[in-house]
Scaffold this active site. Structure first.
Site, PDB file in Angstrom:
ATOM      1  CG  LEU A   1      -1.947  -0.973   1.562  1.00  0.00           C
ATOM      2  CD1 LEU A   1      -2.689  -0.725   2.725  1.00  0.00           C
ATOM      3  CD2 LEU A   1      -3.130  -0.888   0.107  1.00  0.00           C
ATOM      4  CG  ASP A   2       0.140   4.420  -2.768  1.00  0.00           C
ATOM      5  OD1 ASP A   2       0.761   3.592  -3.338  1.00  0.00           O
ATOM      6  OD2 ASP A   2      -0.685   4.974  -3.180  1.00  0.00           O
ATOM      7  NE  ARG A   3       5.940   7.566   5.287  1.00  0.00           N
ATOM      8  CZ  ARG A   3       7.167   8.218   5.309  1.00  0.00           C
ATOM      9  NH1 ARG A   3       7.933   8.597   4.421  1.00  0.00           N
ATOM     10  NH2 ARG A   3       7.379   8.556   6.858  1.00  0.00           N
TER      11      ARG A   3
END
Length: 340
Positions: free
Chosen positions: A147-149
């Site tokens: 997942l993106d940060r």
């Protein structure tokens, strides 16, 4: 590292994407730098050119040119070991994220702001925190997707090599169902649709851009479904999104592409002079809400949902949206195809 190296793919690494193999072995190597090395043929697999999504097999030889990065992740000779307190803190943090676990799988609720894997300047990330669960044989839980940060929500972790292979296969064969919740600027029309584009990386901006088919060497087809569930006038809408493919920043780029970017998105929000309503935090409003995937044992399915993170719960409260026990299905209306 100052010389060319040759590394053999181990049995545990069979089936991994090449970019993830590099991330595991060389966490300091940036994505853009790896892409350049691949495009110029400096990285090779069994002597042949490869791409970031190339699946590697046991026994293959990976050619690694001088990278100019710090100590590889698997070279522990001079690495400073974690303190007992840090290990305990990491273990407690992971346990607080647990939504489901058994002897093969952990399902975590990743908070916004926590990176999944290491990178330049990052000292703490989920992959490193999983070291706290390494057993006496040296086996460590494995991430099977990312997942993106700044994206919150569900992320799967395999506790065994076999589980990792089965879960990775399910993702690769698209035998999964993923649902995201988001707040978009404005209200998409039609209220349900299918977004189909090609995405390529803009290395200067560190973001993805929509391109025409063949418009870039690394262009990949990306398909997302969306459905508007509730709206707040014409200013904001609660939208569920389902990625059919799994490209980097796919939902964020697609939302911006149709003219309704995700609020709080510092990379893709592209509406000039747009003001965020008072009381709503300027943070990415994107939650990996639910995942349904076959259990790696071959028996039954994993079906887990994550709660809204605090900043999104605040927005739901302000807008009068009720998220209680609601998981809308997303239709696939072929007649509503948004393409470029």
């Amino acid at each position: 590292m100052s010389a060319i190296e040759q590394k053999k793919v181990t049995a545990d690494e069979a089936g991994m994407r090449l970019d993830r193999w590099f991330k595991a072995h060389y966490p300091g190597l940036g994505f853009g730098r790896l892409q350049k090395l691949l495009r110029t043929g400096q990285v090779r697999v069994d002597g042949k050119r490869a791409e970031s999504n190339t699946r590697i097999a046991k026994g293959q030889i990976i050619r690694i040119p001088p990278l100019g990065v710090e100590l590889p992740a698997d070279d522990k000779k001079n690495a400073r070991p974690k303190s007992t307190k840090l290990i305990a803190d990491d273990k407690k943090a992971i346990e607080d994220m647990l939504l489901y676990e058994d002897n093969q799988v952990m399902v975590l609720n990743k908070p916004a702001g926590l990176a999944v894997q290491g990178g330049s300047g990052l000292k703490r990330h989920l992959d490193g925190m999983l070291d706290a669960f390494t057993d006496q044989k040296g086996n460590k839980p494995r991430l099977v997707h990312r997942l993106d940060r700044e994206t919150s929500g569900i992320i799967l972790v395999a506790r065994t090599r076999q589980a990792a292979q089965e879960l990775t296969k399910a993702f690769r064969n698209r035998n999964t169902r993923k649902v995201y919740w988001t707040i978009l600027a404005g209200v998409p029309k039609p209220h349900q649709g299918r977004i189909s584009t090609f995405l390529a990386r803009d290395e200067e901006e560190e973001r993805m851009q929509v391109v025409r088919q063949g418009g870039a060497d690394d262009a990949q087809h990306a398909v997302s479904l969306y459905s508007v569930f509730e709206k707040s006038g014409q200013k904001l809408s609660w939208v569920t999104m389902k990625p059919i493919t799994g490209r980097t920043h796919q939902l964020r780029a697609h939302a911006a592409h149709i003219g309704h970017p995700i609020i709080g998105d510092d990379k893709y929000f592209n509406i000039e002079n747009w003001e965020l309503p008072g009381g709503i935090q300027n943070r990415l409003h994107l939650l990996a809400r639910r995942i349904v995937i076959p259990h790696p044992s071959g028996h039954g399915k994993i079906d887990v949902s994550a709660p809204l993170p605090p900043h999104m719960q605040q927005t739901w409260n302000l807008l009068g949206f009720d998220a209680t026990d609601y998981d809308p299905e997303i239709d696939d209306p072929d007649e509503n195809v948004i393409k470029r």
